[in-house]
Design a protein around this motif. Structure first.
Motif, PDB file in Angstrom:
ATOM      1  N   ALA A 217      15.911  22.549   0.448  1.00 27.95           N
ATOM      2  CA  ALA A 217      14.877  21.536   0.208  1.00 27.95           C
ATOM      3  C   ALA A 217      15.181  20.230   0.935  1.00 27.95           C
ATOM      4  CB  ALA A 217      14.753  21.280  -1.294  1.00 27.95           C
ATOM      5  N   THR A 218      16.463  19.887   1.056  1.00 25.20           N
ATOM      6  CA  THR A 218      16.840  18.630   1.704  1.00 25.20           C
ATOM      7  C   THR A 218      16.537  18.662   3.197  1.00 25.20           C
ATOM      8  OG1 THR A 218      18.558  18.178   0.057  1.00 25.20           O
ATOM      9  CG2 THR A 218      18.751  17.058   2.187  1.00 25.20           C
ATOM     10  N   VAL A 219      16.906  19.745   3.873  1.00 24.83           N
ATOM     11  CA  VAL A 219      16.607  19.848   5.305  1.00 24.83           C
ATOM     12  C   VAL A 219      15.098  19.875   5.530  1.00 24.83           C
ATOM     13  CG1 VAL A 219      16.827  21.274   7.376  1.00 24.83           C
ATOM     14  CG2 VAL A 219      18.770  21.006   5.846  1.00 24.83           C
ATOM     15  N   GLU A 220      14.396  20.641   4.700  1.00 26.38           N
ATOM     16  CA  GLU A 220      12.942  20.696   4.795  1.00 26.38           C
ATOM     17  C   GLU A 220      12.344  19.300   4.611  1.00 26.38           C
ATOM     18  OE1 GLU A 220       9.733  23.733   2.917  1.00 26.38           O
ATOM     19  OE2 GLU A 220      10.620  22.325   1.472  1.00 26.38           O
ATOM     20  N   ASN A 221      12.914  18.536   3.682  1.00 30.58           N
ATOM     21  CA  ASN A 221      12.422  17.192   3.413  1.00 30.58           C
ATOM     22  C   ASN A 221      12.680  16.251   4.583  1.00 30.58           C
ATOM     23  OD1 ASN A 221      11.040  15.602   1.495  1.00 30.58           O
ATOM     24  ND2 ASN A 221      12.930  14.577   0.901  1.00 30.58           N
ATOM     25  N   VAL A 222      13.857  16.351   5.178  1.00 33.74           N
ATOM     26  CA  VAL A 222      14.176  15.523   6.351  1.00 33.74           C
ATOM     27  C   VAL A 222      13.177  15.791   7.470  1.00 33.74           C
ATOM     28  CG1 VAL A 222      15.848  15.137   8.199  1.00 33.74           C
ATOM     29  CG2 VAL A 222      16.633  15.288   5.832  1.00 33.74           C
ATOM     30  N   LEU A 223      12.941  17.063   7.763  1.00 32.97           N
ATOM     31  CA  LEU A 223      12.023  17.426   8.846  1.00 32.97           C
ATOM     32  C   LEU A 223      10.597  16.968   8.539  1.00 32.97           C
ATOM     33  CD1 LEU A 223      13.340  21.031   9.609  1.00 32.97           C
ATOM     34  CD2 LEU A 223      13.793  18.935  10.888  1.00 32.97           C
ATOM     35  N   TYR A 224      10.211  17.065   7.276  1.00 30.82           N
ATOM     36  CA  TYR A 224       8.857  16.659   6.887  1.00 30.82           C
ATOM     37  C   TYR A 224       8.684  15.152   7.033  1.00 30.82           C
ATOM     38  CZ  TYR A 224       4.432  16.775   4.350  1.00 30.82           C
ATOM     39  OH  TYR A 224       3.104  16.671   4.018  1.00 30.82           O
ATOM     40  N   LEU A 225       9.645  14.376   6.570  1.00 28.43           N
ATOM     41  CA  LEU A 225       9.527  12.926   6.653  1.00 28.43           C
ATOM     42  C   LEU A 225       9.598  12.439   8.099  1.00 28.43           C
ATOM     43  CD1 LEU A 225      11.514  11.535   3.585  1.00 28.43           C
ATOM     44  CD2 LEU A 225       9.128  12.212   3.774  1.00 28.43           C
ATOM     45  N   LEU A 226      10.349  13.135   8.929  1.00 29.71           N
ATOM     46  CA  LEU A 226      10.382  12.784  10.351  1.00 29.71           C
ATOM     47  C   LEU A 226       9.014  12.993  10.988  1.00 29.71           C
ATOM     48  CD1 LEU A 226      13.813  14.294  11.498  1.00 29.71           C
ATOM     49  CD2 LEU A 226      13.193  11.866  11.409  1.00 29.71           C
ATOM     50  N   SER A 227       8.284  13.975  10.487  1.00 32.39           N
ATOM     51  CA  SER A 227       6.964  14.290  11.046  1.00 32.39           C
ATOM     52  C   SER A 227       5.858  13.408  10.471  1.00 32.39           C
ATOM     53  CB  SER A 227       6.611  15.765  10.806  1.00 32.39           C
ATOM     54  OG  SER A 227       7.548  16.617  11.426  1.00 32.39           O
ATOM     55  N   PHE A 228       5.934  13.127   9.161  1.00 36.33           N
ATOM     56  CA  PHE A 228       4.815  12.472   8.494  1.00 36.33           C
ATOM     57  C   PHE A 228       5.134  11.070   7.960  1.00 36.33           C
ATOM     58  CE2 PHE A 228       4.058  17.035   8.225  1.00 36.33           C
ATOM     59  CZ  PHE A 228       2.783  17.115   8.765  1.00 36.33           C
ATOM     60  N   GLY A 229       6.390  10.656   8.069  1.00 28.39           N
ATOM     61  CA  GLY A 229       6.722   9.287   7.701  1.00 28.39           C
ATOM     62  C   GLY A 229       7.221   9.134   6.276  1.00 28.39           C
ATOM     63  N   ILE A 230       7.793   7.967   6.020  1.00 26.79           N
ATOM     64  CA  ILE A 230       8.450   7.705   4.744  1.00 26.79           C
ATOM     65  C   ILE A 230       7.451   7.495   3.603  1.00 26.79           C
ATOM     66  CG2 ILE A 230       8.540   5.190   4.928  1.00 26.79           C
ATOM     67  CD1 ILE A 230      11.471   5.384   3.940  1.00 26.79           C
ATOM     68  N   ASP A 231       6.178   7.292   3.928  1.00 25.89           N
ATOM     69  CA  ASP A 231       5.171   7.076   2.884  1.00 25.89           C
ATOM     70  C   ASP A 231       5.047   8.266   1.940  1.00 25.89           C
ATOM     71  OD1 ASP A 231       4.645   4.618   3.979  1.00 25.89           O
ATOM     72  OD2 ASP A 231       2.852   5.258   5.072  1.00 25.89           O
ATOM     73  N   THR A 232       5.438   9.438   2.414  1.00 25.82           N
ATOM     74  CA  THR A 232       5.334  10.654   1.596  1.00 25.82           C
ATOM     75  C   THR A 232       6.606  10.934   0.796  1.00 25.82           C
ATOM     76  OG1 THR A 232       6.099  12.038   3.437  1.00 25.82           O
ATOM     77  CG2 THR A 232       3.721  11.696   3.236  1.00 25.82           C
ATOM     78  N   ALA A 233       7.608  10.059   0.919  1.00 29.74           N
ATOM     79  CA  ALA A 233       8.928  10.335   0.338  1.00 29.74           C
ATOM     80  C   ALA A 233       8.875  10.502  -1.178  1.00 29.74           C
ATOM     81  CB  ALA A 233       9.905   9.224   0.706  1.00 29.74           C
ATOM     82  N   PHE A 234       8.142   9.619  -1.866  1.00 32.83           N
ATOM     83  CA  PHE A 234       8.117   9.684  -3.324  1.00 32.83           C
ATOM     84  C   PHE A 234       7.478  10.980  -3.815  1.00 32.83           C
ATOM     85  CE2 PHE A 234       5.920   8.851  -7.378  1.00 32.83           C
ATOM     86  CZ  PHE A 234       7.030   8.582  -8.177  1.00 32.83           C
ATOM     87  N   MET A 235       6.332  11.324  -3.252  1.00 29.57           N
ATOM     88  CA  MET A 235       5.651  12.546  -3.663  1.00 29.57           C
ATOM     89  C   MET A 235       6.477  13.779  -3.331  1.00 29.57           C
ATOM     90  SD  MET A 235       3.013  13.618  -5.249  1.00 29.57           S
ATOM     91  CE  MET A 235       1.940  12.186  -5.233  1.00 29.57           C
ATOM     92  N   ARG A 236       7.164  13.746  -2.198  1.00 31.28           N
ATOM     93  CA  ARG A 236       8.031  14.869  -1.830  1.00 31.28           C
ATOM     94  C   ARG A 236       9.180  15.015  -2.822  1.00 31.28           C
ATOM     95  NH1 ARG A 236       7.208  18.847   1.613  1.00 31.28           N
ATOM     96  NH2 ARG A 236       9.454  18.900   1.898  1.00 31.28           N
ATOM     97  N   ALA A 237       9.693  13.902  -3.312  1.00 30.08           N
ATOM     98  CA  ALA A 237      10.828  13.939  -4.232  1.00 30.08           C
ATOM     99  C   ALA A 237      10.450  14.570  -5.564  1.00 30.08           C
ATOM    100  CB  ALA A 237      11.378  12.524  -4.447  1.00 30.08           C
ATOM    101  N   ILE A 238       9.267  14.220  -6.077  1.00 35.01           N
ATOM    102  CA  ILE A 238       8.906  14.708  -7.407  1.00 35.01           C
ATOM    103  C   ILE A 238       8.237  16.079  -7.387  1.00 35.01           C
ATOM    104  CG2 ILE A 238       8.679  12.384  -8.319  1.00 35.01           C
ATOM    105  CD1 ILE A 238       5.662  12.685  -8.163  1.00 35.01           C
ATOM    106  N   LEU A 239       7.824  16.540  -6.194  1.00 28.73           N
ATOM    107  CA  LEU A 239       7.186  17.857  -6.130  1.00 28.73           C
ATOM    108  C   LEU A 239       8.045  18.886  -5.380  1.00 28.73           C
ATOM    109  CD1 LEU A 239       3.384  17.008  -5.762  1.00 28.73           C
ATOM    110  CD2 LEU A 239       4.631  17.745  -7.785  1.00 28.73           C
ATOM    111  N   PRO A 240       8.035  18.941  -4.042  1.00 24.39           N
ATOM    112  CA  PRO A 240       8.774  20.021  -3.377  1.00 24.39           C
ATOM    113  C   PRO A 240      10.278  20.036  -3.657  1.00 24.39           C
ATOM    114  CG  PRO A 240       7.240  18.984  -1.861  1.00 24.39           C
ATOM    115  CD  PRO A 240       7.284  18.117  -3.082  1.00 24.39           C
ATOM    116  N   VAL A 241      10.917  18.875  -3.578  1.00 25.61           N
ATOM    117  CA  VAL A 241      12.377  18.864  -3.750  1.00 25.61           C
ATOM    118  C   VAL A 241      12.765  19.258  -5.172  1.00 25.61           C
ATOM    119  CG1 VAL A 241      14.476  17.467  -3.651  1.00 25.61           C
ATOM    120  CG2 VAL A 241      12.679  17.140  -1.931  1.00 25.61           C
TER     121      VAL A 241
END
Length: 224
Positions: free
Chosen positions: A111-135
């Motif tokens: 989940a962490t690597v997936e999250n890094v790649l996702y935030l690199l693509s879509f930006g830090i604005d999605t970080a909170f939602m990514r933390a509480i859902l996919p991760v």
């Protein structure tokens, strides 16, 4: 870049620390947990490659099969395979609660690597939602998977196979439900909240049961 990278890895490390600190009876070697986490990071790349090929080649004509069934099964199978082949027979896997920790470690590595790649693509604005859902969902799938691995390892011979099947089947079904909810465009947000509450309740219930199994295991080993 540093802020983005920190935001990407912080949820995974926080969740892993949480489940690690929940284990009050015994302390699992951090080196072994780190190795499990790293194995989880490594499987990210073959998983994403296979998903890319299947989607690009349009292997399945039905998007539900591609995005929900295949994706859920592929991710949970790879995580299950790492635990089954590398960790289950490891000398450090010596009590029922260890399954919880190793399941969470492998899942959070992915989940962490997936999250890094996702935030690199879509930006830090999605970080909170990514933390509480996919991760967090990956962590909780891993807890459930690890719980049944722990049950399988320390159960009587006639129950080992049953728990081993549950270790892949249960997180797979949970992942299918999760991905299915996200596929409901427009009103998924009304469904994901109660499901995440249920997922947390289920995972914490498994943590509590694993502690009980640990106490029983230590008692049988005359350690308490």
């Amino acid at each position: 870049m540093f802020i983005l990278f920190s935001a990407a890895i912080a949820p995974g490390l926080a969740l892993l620390s949480y489940f690690y600190l929940r284990n009050q009876m015994a302390t699992e070697p951090r080196k072994t947990l780190l190795q499990a986490f790293l194995f989880g990071t490594l499987i990210t790349f073959p998983i994403m490659f296979i998903q890319y090929v299947v989607k690009t080649e349009e292997t399945f004509s039905n998007p539900f099969i591609t995005e929900v069934l295949f994706s859920s099964g592929l991710e949970e199978f790879f995580k299950w395979l790492v635990i089954f082949t590398v960790i289950l027979r490891h000398i450090e896997f010596d009590d029922p609660y260890d399954g919880i920790l190793y399941g969470a470690s492998v899942s959070l590595g992915f989940a962490t690597v997936e999250n890094v790649l996702y935030l690199l693509s879509f930006g830090i604005d999605t970080a909170f939602m990514r933390a509480i859902l996919p991760v967090s969902s990956h962590a909780l799938f891993g807890v459930v998977m690890g719980y049944y691995f722990g049950k399988s390892k320390f159960a009587n011979n006639d129950k080992k196979a049953e728990y081993l099947i549950l270790s892949i089947l249960t997180p797979f079904l949970l992942h299918i439900i999760y991905n299915s909810i996200l596929s409901f465009k427009g009103y998924w947000v009304y469904l994901i909240a109660p499901f995440m509450f249920y997922l947390w309740w289920l995972a914490l219930k498994k943590v509590k049961l694993a502690h009980q199994h640990l106490l029983q295991h230590l008692f049988e080993q005359n350690k308490i």
